[in-house]
Design an enzyme around this catalytic site. Structure first.
Site, short mmCIF file in Angstrom:
data_model
loop_
_atom_site.label_atom_id
_atom_site.label_comp_id
_atom_site.label_asym_id
_atom_site.label_seq_id
_atom_site.Cartn_x
_atom_site.Cartn_y
_atom_site.Cartn_z
N PRO A 67 0.90 -1.28 0.10
CA PRO A 67 -0.25 0.02 -0.26
C PRO A 67 1.03 1.20 -0.61
CG PRO A 67 -0.51 -1.27 1.70
CD PRO A 67 0.53 -2.37 1.21
N GLU A 68 0.26 2.35 -0.92
CA GLU A 68 1.72 3.45 -1.19
C GLU A 68 0.11 4.47 -0.39
OE1 GLU A 68 4.10 4.72 -2.41
OE2 GLU A 68 4.79 2.96 -3.48
N ARG B 203 1.19 -10.81 6.33
CA ARG B 203 2.41 -10.96 6.05
C ARG B 203 3.14 -10.16 7.42
NH1 ARG B 203 5.41 -9.31 0.52
NH2 ARG B 203 7.55 -9.62 2.19
#
Ligand SMILES: [Zn+2]
Length: 271
Positions: A2-3, A108
């Site tokens: 995600p940016e 993760r």
């Protein structure tokens, strides 16, 4: 990963359902993500009313009427699921209002959750050293001039430095440099003032367009299992190695590696 636009879209999506609502239950399903969950998280958030949501760099903030904020980072693979149909083993934190359930899912576990008092936010180490927000008024050509003056480091790497601009990631730096016609390898101190004056609106434009693309996925949020924060957007240089430059200048997009990360650019129009 995600940016900033994904985080912004996530914050806006959550705000729709959370603002003004009381958190009736909070559950953590494991002791930690990247770091342990705050020990007082459940007690502090249960019964609190969400006053607003905001974003700082790539962090999302859920502010409450108890003068504290839950600060989340999505790491590499985090997302919020609204009203998930089934529980998932990667739902690490689950909040509920009277009408909706919000699960922070992160396979993760590079993401994080922190709980801070409002007056502590500015001095919190991950926030204290951050440069201006790229979409805010504080990001100006003059700010970039001051921050890059005399610097030999490549402009691409300087733009990834969170102390110079907050929350700008690899994709959007590549796209903004292409749009502004600046060679990513150029030493920061050699980028001209006219180039910086093109760069600032280019940064704002690539982010705004991506947020708008993400916004169009907001419709889906009402669906069960709606995932916030991931969407496809069209890029001009990112991932387009060997393809023709969209400026139709005869250039072919090249990929190089700078400080271990890929940079895509057009050698014809980026000077
Ligand atoms: Zn070109």
């Amino acid at each position: 990963m995600p940016e900033l636009p994904e985080v912004e879209t996530t914050v806006r999506g959550l705000a729709r359902f959370l603002e003004g609502e009381r958190i009736v239950s909070v559950r953590v399903n494991r002791p930690d993500m990247r770091r342990p969950f705050p020990p007082d998280l459940v007690q502090a958030m249960t019964g609190a009313t969400v006053s607003s949501l905001s974003r700082r760099a790539k962090y999302g903030l859920i502010h409450t009427d108890r003068d504290h904020a839950l600060v989340f980072h999505l790491g590499m693979s985090g997302r919020w699921r609204i009203d998930p149909e089934d529980a998932d083993k990667h739902d690490h934190l689950v909040l509920a209002t009277r009408e909706h359930v919000f699960a922070l899912n992160d396979p993760r576990r590079f993401g994080s959750v922190d709980l801070l008092l409002a007056p502590e936010l500015d001095a919190w180490p991950p926030f204290a050293a951050l440069g201006p927000e790229p979409l805010g008024d504080a990001l100006t050509a003059e700010h970039l001039r001051e921050a890059t003056q005399g610097r030999k480091q490549a402009i691409k790497l300087l733009l990834l430095d969170q102390r110079i601009v907050a929350g700008l990631g690899n994709i959007y730096v590549c796209e903004a440099l292409w749009q502004a016609g600046i060679n990513p390898r150029k030493a920061g101190g050699r980028v001209t003032m006219p180039q910086l004056r093109r760069l600032v609106p280019a940064i704002k434009d690539v982010l705004t367009r991506s947020i708008r693309d993400g916004g169009s996925t907001l419709r889906d949020f009402a669906q069960p299992d709606g995932n916030l924060g991931y969407f496809a957007t069209r890029f001009h240089v990112y991932g387009r190695e060997g393809e023709a430059c969209h400026h139709e200048d005869g250039g072919t997009v090249r990929r190089i590696v700078q400080s271990g990360r890929s940079t895509w650019f057009c050698p014809v129009c980026q000077k």
